[in-house]
Structure formats: C-alpha cells, structure tokens
Design a protein around this motif. Structure first.
Motif, PDB file in Angstrom:
ATOM      1  N   LEU A 170       0.742  -1.239   0.075  1.00  0.00           N
ATOM      2  CA  LEU A 170       0.002  -0.021  -0.015  1.00  0.00           C
ATOM      3  C   LEU A 170       0.897   1.082   0.117  1.00  0.00           C
ATOM      4  O   LEU A 170       0.368   2.451  -0.294  1.00  0.00           O
ATOM      5  CB  LEU A 170      -0.983  -0.213   1.095  1.00  0.00           C
ATOM      6  N   GLU A 171       2.035   1.039   0.156  1.00  0.00           N
ATOM      7  CA  GLU A 171       3.202   2.369   0.038  1.00  0.00           C
ATOM      8  C   GLU A 171       3.588   2.320  -1.428  1.00  0.00           C
ATOM      9  O   GLU A 171       4.287   3.237  -1.659  1.00  0.00           O
ATOM     10  CB  GLU A 171       4.021   2.110   1.204  1.00  0.00           C
ATOM     11  N   LYS A 172       3.387   1.294  -2.118  1.00  0.00           N
ATOM     12  CA  LYS A 172       3.808   1.381  -3.482  1.00  0.00           C
ATOM     13  C   LYS A 172       3.105   2.314  -4.584  1.00  0.00           C
ATOM     14  O   LYS A 172       3.680   2.407  -5.622  1.00  0.00           O
ATOM     15  CB  LYS A 172       4.192  -0.048  -3.885  1.00  0.00           C
ATOM     16  N   GLY A 173       1.846   2.574  -4.060  1.00  0.00           N
ATOM     17  CA  GLY A 173       1.091   3.168  -5.039  1.00  0.00           C
ATOM     18  C   GLY A 173       0.441   2.376  -5.791  1.00  0.00           C
ATOM     19  O   GLY A 173       0.436   1.391  -5.883  1.00  0.00           O
ATOM     20  N   PRO A 174      -0.500   3.255  -6.751  1.00  0.00           N
ATOM     21  CA  PRO A 174      -1.430   2.505  -7.631  1.00  0.00           C
ATOM     22  C   PRO A 174      -0.827   1.523  -8.413  1.00  0.00           C
ATOM     23  O   PRO A 174       0.140   1.566  -8.698  1.00  0.00           O
ATOM     24  CB  PRO A 174      -2.208   3.468  -8.329  1.00  0.00           C
ATOM     25  N   GLY A 175      -1.663   0.306  -8.743  1.00  0.00           N
ATOM     26  CA  GLY A 175      -1.242  -0.716  -9.577  1.00  0.00           C
ATOM     27  C   GLY A 175      -2.398  -1.866  -9.339  1.00  0.00           C
ATOM     28  O   GLY A 175      -3.123  -1.762  -8.313  1.00  0.00           O
ATOM     29  N   ALA A 176      -2.036  -3.037  -9.962  1.00  0.00           N
ATOM     30  CA  ALA A 176      -3.017  -4.353  -9.865  1.00  0.00           C
ATOM     31  C   ALA A 176      -3.027  -4.783  -8.602  1.00  0.00           C
ATOM     32  O   ALA A 176      -4.310  -4.912  -8.095  1.00  0.00           O
ATOM     33  CB  ALA A 176      -2.703  -5.358 -10.857  1.00  0.00           C
ATOM     34  N   ALA A 177      -2.188  -5.078  -8.003  1.00  0.00           N
ATOM     35  CA  ALA A 177      -2.291  -5.580  -6.436  1.00  0.00           C
ATOM     36  C   ALA A 177      -2.327  -4.673  -5.539  1.00  0.00           C
ATOM     37  O   ALA A 177      -3.308  -4.828  -4.604  1.00  0.00           O
ATOM     38  CB  ALA A 177      -0.610  -6.180  -6.433  1.00  0.00           C
ATOM     39  N   TYR A 178      -2.030  -3.334  -5.785  1.00  0.00           N
ATOM     40  CA  TYR A 178      -2.391  -2.380  -4.786  1.00  0.00           C
ATOM     41  C   TYR A 178      -3.810  -2.350  -4.757  1.00  0.00           C
ATOM     42  O   TYR A 178      -4.660  -1.973  -3.764  1.00  0.00           O
ATOM     43  CB  TYR A 178      -1.725  -0.903  -5.035  1.00  0.00           C
ATOM     44  N   ASN A 179      -4.733  -2.078  -5.992  1.00  0.00           N
ATOM     45  CA  ASN A 179      -6.024  -1.713  -5.893  1.00  0.00           C
ATOM     46  C   ASN A 179      -6.611  -3.102  -5.362  1.00  0.00           C
ATOM     47  O   ASN A 179      -7.814  -3.004  -4.630  1.00  0.00           O
ATOM     48  CB  ASN A 179      -6.545  -1.665  -7.525  1.00  0.00           C
ATOM     49  N   ALA A 180      -6.116  -4.247  -5.657  1.00  0.00           N
ATOM     50  CA  ALA A 180      -6.778  -5.301  -5.211  1.00  0.00           C
ATOM     51  C   ALA A 180      -6.848  -5.576  -3.666  1.00  0.00           C
ATOM     52  O   ALA A 180      -7.574  -5.918  -2.755  1.00  0.00           O
ATOM     53  CB  ALA A 180      -6.145  -6.597  -5.751  1.00  0.00           C
ATOM     54  N   TYR A 181      -5.571  -5.200  -2.703  1.00  0.00           N
ATOM     55  CA  TYR A 181      -5.399  -5.176  -1.423  1.00  0.00           C
ATOM     56  C   TYR A 181      -6.296  -4.209  -0.860  1.00  0.00           C
ATOM     57  O   TYR A 181      -6.900  -4.387   0.162  1.00  0.00           O
ATOM     58  CB  TYR A 181      -3.885  -4.861  -1.316  1.00  0.00           C
ATOM     59  N   LYS A 182      -6.212  -3.108  -1.445  1.00  0.00           N
ATOM     60  CA  LYS A 182      -6.878  -1.806  -0.901  1.00  0.00           C
ATOM     61  C   LYS A 182      -8.596  -2.256  -0.947  1.00  0.00           C
ATOM     62  O   LYS A 182      -9.252  -1.891   0.181  1.00  0.00           O
ATOM     63  CB  LYS A 182      -6.945  -0.614  -1.686  1.00  0.00           C
ATOM     64  N   GLU A 183      -9.130  -2.980  -1.988  1.00  0.00           N
ATOM     65  CA  GLU A 183     -10.421  -3.269  -2.035  1.00  0.00           C
ATOM     66  C   GLU A 183     -10.774  -4.411  -1.278  1.00  0.00           C
ATOM     67  O   GLU A 183     -11.870  -4.243  -0.273  1.00  0.00           O
ATOM     68  CB  GLU A 183     -10.855  -4.075  -3.438  1.00  0.00           C
ATOM     69  N   ILE A 184      -9.937  -5.248  -0.897  1.00  0.00           N
ATOM     70  CA  ILE A 184     -10.215  -6.421   0.149  1.00  0.00           C
ATOM     71  C   ILE A 184     -10.197  -5.751   1.516  1.00  0.00           C
ATOM     72  O   ILE A 184     -10.714  -6.263   2.529  1.00  0.00           O
ATOM     73  CB  ILE A 184      -9.049  -7.505   0.000  1.00  0.00           C
ATOM     74  N   VAL A 185      -8.978  -5.070   2.101  1.00  0.00           N
ATOM     75  CA  VAL A 185      -9.016  -4.523   3.287  1.00  0.00           C
ATOM     76  C   VAL A 185     -10.159  -3.756   3.604  1.00  0.00           C
ATOM     77  O   VAL A 185     -10.803  -3.864   4.718  1.00  0.00           O
ATOM     78  CB  VAL A 185      -7.633  -3.643   3.369  1.00  0.00           C
ATOM     79  N   THR A 186     -10.747  -2.849   2.650  1.00  0.00           N
ATOM     80  CA  THR A 186     -11.918  -2.264   2.830  1.00  0.00           C
ATOM     81  C   THR A 186     -13.035  -3.128   3.142  1.00  0.00           C
ATOM     82  O   THR A 186     -13.996  -2.854   4.047  1.00  0.00           O
ATOM     83  CB  THR A 186     -12.345  -1.433   1.562  1.00  0.00           C
ATOM     84  N   VAL A 187     -13.264  -4.159   2.431  1.00  0.00           N
ATOM     85  CA  VAL A 187     -14.555  -5.126   2.687  1.00  0.00           C
ATOM     86  C   VAL A 187     -14.192  -5.890   3.877  1.00  0.00           C
ATOM     87  O   VAL A 187     -15.345  -5.856   4.729  1.00  0.00           O
ATOM     88  CB  VAL A 187     -14.447  -6.031   1.760  1.00  0.00           C
ATOM     89  N   VAL A 188     -12.989  -6.233   4.380  1.00  0.00           N
ATOM     90  CA  VAL A 188     -12.874  -6.690   5.702  1.00  0.00           C
ATOM     91  C   VAL A 188     -13.288  -5.813   6.721  1.00  0.00           C
ATOM     92  O   VAL A 188     -13.754  -6.269   7.619  1.00  0.00           O
ATOM     93  CB  VAL A 188     -11.562  -7.301   5.806  1.00  0.00           C
ATOM     94  N   ALA A 189     -12.653  -4.914   6.699  1.00  0.00           N
ATOM     95  CA  ALA A 189     -12.951  -3.572   7.738  1.00  0.00           C
ATOM     96  C   ALA A 189     -14.491  -3.474   7.894  1.00  0.00           C
ATOM     97  O   ALA A 189     -14.886  -3.559   9.161  1.00  0.00           O
ATOM     98  CB  ALA A 189     -12.013  -2.451   7.410  1.00  0.00           C
ATOM     99  N   LYS A 190     -15.280  -3.327   6.840  1.00  0.00           N
ATOM    100  CA  LYS A 190     -16.588  -2.898   6.696  1.00  0.00           C
ATOM    101  C   LYS A 190     -17.280  -4.206   7.653  1.00  0.00           C
ATOM    102  O   LYS A 190     -18.211  -4.094   8.210  1.00  0.00           O
ATOM    103  CB  LYS A 190     -17.132  -2.887   5.358  1.00  0.00           C
ATOM    104  N   SER A 191     -16.774  -5.438   7.172  1.00  0.00           N
ATOM    105  CA  SER A 191     -17.378  -6.630   7.809  1.00  0.00           C
ATOM    106  C   SER A 191     -17.222  -6.523   9.219  1.00  0.00           C
ATOM    107  O   SER A 191     -17.969  -7.249  10.061  1.00  0.00           O
ATOM    108  CB  SER A 191     -16.965  -7.990   7.185  1.00  0.00           C
ATOM    109  N   LEU A 192     -16.161  -6.201   9.718  1.00  0.00           N
ATOM    110  CA  LEU A 192     -15.894  -5.800  11.231  1.00  0.00           C
ATOM    111  C   LEU A 192     -16.269  -4.815  11.973  1.00  0.00           C
ATOM    112  O   LEU A 192     -16.200  -4.411  13.123  1.00  0.00           O
ATOM    113  CB  LEU A 192     -14.263  -6.140  11.596  1.00  0.00           C
ATOM    114  N   GLY A 193     -16.947  -4.030  11.044  1.00  0.00           N
ATOM    115  CA  GLY A 193     -17.958  -2.635  11.856  1.00  0.00           C
ATOM    116  C   GLY A 193     -16.814  -1.812  11.773  1.00  0.00           C
ATOM    117  O   GLY A 193     -17.271  -0.569  12.614  1.00  0.00           O
ATOM    118  N   GLU A 194     -15.927  -1.496  10.973  1.00  0.00           N
ATOM    119  CA  GLU A 194     -14.887  -0.460  11.089  1.00  0.00           C
ATOM    120  C   GLU A 194     -14.572   0.188   9.682  1.00  0.00           C
ATOM    121  O   GLU A 194     -15.049  -0.459   8.632  1.00  0.00           O
ATOM    122  CB  GLU A 194     -13.365  -1.103  11.535  1.00  0.00           C
TER     123      GLU A 194
END
Length: 199
Positions: A170-194
């Motif tokens: 996430l410090e490397k900036g936009p790219g295919a993996a960056y976008n994927a990790y960011k989306e997954i982290v967002t979904v996981v955080a939301k599922s935990l109420g955060e």
C-alpha cells in the motif's frame, strides 16, 4: 513435534503481552492438524473476529481450502471470507521483455516500447492466467460453500519488491495488486464494523 508446537502456540497466544493492537493476524498453513485445533481452542477463549481463507485458483489448493472452511464452521470460527491469491499475472507492459519465438535471440523490447509510447499505452498492464481455475476457482467455491468472496490478488512485481524491501504494497502506489489489496482490506474492515484507513 506436536506437543512442542502446541506449547509454542499456547505461549504465543496466551502468555505474550502484545499490548494494544488493532489486529493480531495469525498466518497458518492449510490443514486441520493438531496445531490448527490448538489454535482454534486458544482463539476461542478470546474475542476472535474470524478467519480469512486464502487460496490459489488450482483445484488442488481449493480442495484443501474446502476442508479448512469446514473446520472453521465445525469449531465455530466465523469465515470472514475467501481471497484468491495469484489469481492472474499483472505485468506493466513497460516491464516486459519481448522476444521473437522463431528467433529467441532477437530482442524486440525496444520496438515494443516505441510502439507503446507512440500509442500512449505506457500505463497499461498485461494480464494472464498463470494458474487457470479448472472448476471455477475460489469465487465459485465460496459461492458453493456460502461464504463471502473477498477478491482476487494478482501476481504483481510490485508485491515482490515491497516484500524484499520490508514495505507494504500500500506504500507502493496504484497498481493491480495495490488496488486489489485496498479493496479487500476495505471489505474486511466493513465486515468488522470498522472503516479502513490508508494514511
């Protein structure tokens, strides 16, 4: 080996003062061995949020992961979701080396780079399935087993470079993996109420 491993798991989870943590993530190999049972028992004594199951698209990996999901359900650990790792290769076109298959010594990289510049395609990424899912991959398996599918993470050179340098993708900036990790982290955080924070 079993008792020693179990004692280590107990010490790691019950005797270590971790201080105040946002998350404690335990990365375990696939399986349902004694160590996994111990891990589940010790985690059940705490307020465990759940398990994120990671697989690759190949059927041999999917078979193991199905056992892991059933194990989690059996011991009462919520499956937060499934991630398909190494889902596809994402390679920036500018990092590719281009060869003529009829003449492997002939390097066409410069010609290819010139073409990319002339067509303004330098920011494009080539995607290829290195491990084609023969039976639908992780997404189909998650649907069949009625657990959330969190997303696909590609093979990306930026991930390898970040790991080599001890950095977060996430410090490397936009790219295919960056976008994927960011989306997954967002979904996981939301599922935990955060709410996910990337600052």
């Amino acid at each position: 080996r079993g008792p020693r491993k179990n004692a280590l798991i107990k010490q790691f989870l019950r005797d270590v003062d971790w201080g105040e943590l946002d998350y404690l993530i335990v990365d375990s190999p696939p399986g349902t061995s004694d160590e996994h049972i111990s891990l589940a028992q010790y985690l059940s004594l705490s307020d465990v949020d759940g398990a994120i199951i990671v697989t690759t698209p190949q059927e041999v990996s999917i078979i193991d992961v199905k056992k892991e999901i059933n194990f989690c359900k059996k011991v009462g650990i919520r499956v937060i979701g499934v991630v398909e790792n190494m889902s596809y290769l994402a390679m920036p076109l500018t990092e590719m080396r281009i060869q003529d298959p009829s003449d492997p010594g002939r390097d066409l990289t410069d010609k290819f780079s010139e073409f990319l510049r002339s067509e303004n395609l330098e920011n494009c990424v080539a995607c290829a399935q290195v491990f084609p899912p023969t039976k639908g991959g992780a997404e189909k398996m998650a649907k069949d087993m009625q657990v959330p599918f969190l997303g696909k993470i590609p093979l990306d050179t930026k991930v390898a470079m970040a790991a080599e340098n001890g950095e977060s993708i996430l410090e490397k900036g936009p790219g295919a993996a960056y976008n994927a990790y960011k989306e997954i982290v967002t979904v996981v955080a939301k599922s935990l109420g955060e709410e996910a924070q990337f600052d």
